[in-house]
Design a protein around this motif. Structure first.
Motif, PDB file in Angstrom:
ATOM      1  N   ALA A  57       7.606 -65.068  11.846  1.00 19.80           N
ATOM      2  CA  ALA A  57       7.955 -63.814  12.519  1.00 19.80           C
ATOM      3  C   ALA A  57       8.644 -62.862  11.550  1.00 19.80           C
ATOM      4  O   ALA A  57       8.376 -61.659  11.544  1.00 19.80           O
ATOM      5  N   GLU A  58       9.508 -63.410  10.701  1.00 16.36           N
ATOM      6  CA  GLU A  58      10.203 -62.599   9.707  1.00 16.36           C
ATOM      7  C   GLU A  58       9.208 -62.026   8.705  1.00 16.36           C
ATOM      8  O   GLU A  58       9.278 -60.856   8.337  1.00 16.36           O
ATOM      9  N   SER A 113       6.069 -61.428   9.255  1.00 19.31           N
ATOM     10  CA  SER A 113       5.314 -60.410   9.975  1.00 19.31           C
ATOM     11  C   SER A 113       6.057 -59.077   9.983  1.00 19.31           C
ATOM     12  O   SER A 113       5.478 -58.026   9.725  1.00 19.31           O
ATOM     13  N   LYS A 114       7.361 -59.122  10.259  1.00 22.58           N
ATOM     14  CA  LYS A 114       8.166 -57.898  10.267  1.00 22.58           C
ATOM     15  C   LYS A 114       8.200 -57.249   8.890  1.00 22.58           C
ATOM     16  O   LYS A 114       8.084 -56.031   8.757  1.00 22.58           O
ATOM     17  N   GLU A 118       4.890 -55.593   8.223  1.00 20.48           N
ATOM     18  CA  GLU A 118       4.775 -54.375   9.020  1.00 20.48           C
ATOM     19  C   GLU A 118       5.528 -53.231   8.354  1.00 20.48           C
ATOM     20  O   GLU A 118       5.026 -52.106   8.272  1.00 20.48           O
ATOM     21  N   GLU A 119       6.740 -53.517   7.868  1.00 23.83           N
ATOM     22  CA  GLU A 119       7.539 -52.493   7.208  1.00 23.83           C
ATOM     23  C   GLU A 119       6.902 -52.062   5.890  1.00 23.83           C
ATOM     24  O   GLU A 119       6.820 -50.872   5.583  1.00 23.83           O
ATOM     25  N   SER A 162       1.038 -52.743  12.387  1.00 23.61           N
ATOM     26  CA  SER A 162       1.624 -53.680  13.337  1.00 23.61           C
ATOM     27  C   SER A 162       0.857 -54.995  13.273  1.00 23.61           C
ATOM     28  O   SER A 162      -0.293 -55.033  12.835  1.00 23.61           O
TER      29      SER A 162
END
Length: 125
Positions: free
Chosen positions: A20-21, A23-24, A27-28, A33
């Motif tokens: 999840a980290e 993925s974030k 995205e940044e 997304s």
């Protein structure tokens, strides 16, 4: 191709939280997304289906609150963790706190039942 296989192996070893980290961060970095790559992967067909979704194998037992029988809860926390009396008391009084991390699902459920039988509220994540 060997580099791609190594990357796949490294990504497969990530925990859910690490994924999840990642993925974030992606995205940044790229301004996209996570929903877009999933749609593309679904359109890719059988090749994308070859990568199995890994089931969570390590769980964390978290004491939400001690309840009315704090002394009994402290005893159970000591039995589960091997902590001393003061450390177990501090953990129980500081709830919500992590009791044990990186345990199997069966062990996590056993610990949860043991501590809940003493009167506490416990969550397994």
């Amino acid at each position: 191709m060997a580099d791609l296989a190594r990357i796949v192996e490294e990504l497969s070893a990530l925990t859910v939280i690490e994924a999840a980290e990642l993925s974030k961060l992606l995205e940044e970095k790229w301004g996209v997304s996570a929903a877009a790559p999933v749609a593309v992967a679904a359109a890719a067909g059988p090749a994308a289906a070859a990568a199995p979704v890994e089931e969570q194998t390590e769980f964390t037992v978290i004491l939400q609150e001690a309840g009315d029988k704090k002394i009994n809860v402290i005893k159970e926390v000591r039995a589960v963790t091997g902590l001393g009396l003061k450390e177990a008391k501090d953990l129980v009084e500081g709830a919500p706190k992590e009791v044990k991390a990186g345990v199997s699902k069966d062990e996590a459920e056993k610990i949860k039942a043991q501590i809940e039988s003493a009167g506490a509220k416990v969550v397994v994540k």
